[in-house]
Write a protein that holds these residues in place. Sequence first.
Motif, PDB file in Angstrom:
ATOM      1  N   SER A  52      -6.887 -38.948 -23.151  1.00 28.52           N
ATOM      2  CA  SER A  52      -6.995 -39.209 -21.716  1.00 28.52           C
ATOM      3  C   SER A  52      -5.690 -39.818 -21.207  1.00 28.52           C
ATOM      4  O   SER A  52      -4.833 -40.239 -21.972  1.00 28.52           O
ATOM      5  CB  SER A  52      -8.196 -40.106 -21.408  1.00 28.52           C
ATOM      6  N   ASP A  56      -7.501 -41.990 -15.544  1.00 32.52           N
ATOM      7  CA  ASP A  56      -8.694 -41.181 -15.789  1.00 32.52           C
ATOM      8  C   ASP A  56      -9.947 -42.042 -15.755  1.00 32.52           C
ATOM      9  O   ASP A  56      -9.919 -43.213 -16.147  1.00 32.52           O
ATOM     10  CB  ASP A  56      -8.631 -40.507 -17.176  1.00 32.52           C
ATOM     11  N   LEU A  58     -13.690 -41.974 -17.321  1.00 34.58           N
ATOM     12  CA  LEU A  58     -14.467 -41.305 -18.359  1.00 34.58           C
ATOM     13  C   LEU A  58     -15.899 -41.822 -18.345  1.00 34.58           C
ATOM     14  O   LEU A  58     -16.136 -42.992 -18.066  1.00 34.58           O
ATOM     15  CB  LEU A  58     -13.865 -41.573 -19.741  1.00 34.58           C
TER      16      LEU A  58
END
Length: 88
Positions: A52, A56, A58
């Motif tokens: 990642s 980002d 997640l």
Amino acid sequence: MKISKNKAVTLNYTIFDEDGSVIESSGENDPLRFIQYQGDVPAGLERAVDGSSPGDTLKFTLPPEDAYGQYSSDLIYTAPRRVFHGVG
């Protein structure tokens, strides 16, 4: 720069239980910091964030064996307060 082995990782997190209730959260002021693939956090977390990029967001589920293991009441120990120095 993507997260990979030996990279410094800083992340904010929120952990939910199966019902969607918050169990724990780092908040914005206390992020989790670790070096990727050094074994300082559960292997499942390292695999989940691997690759990642900064910024980002997640969302993932870790089974107990990829996190801290199954709950076991046999591992609970109650200590008397006197063993903690400086605690009333």
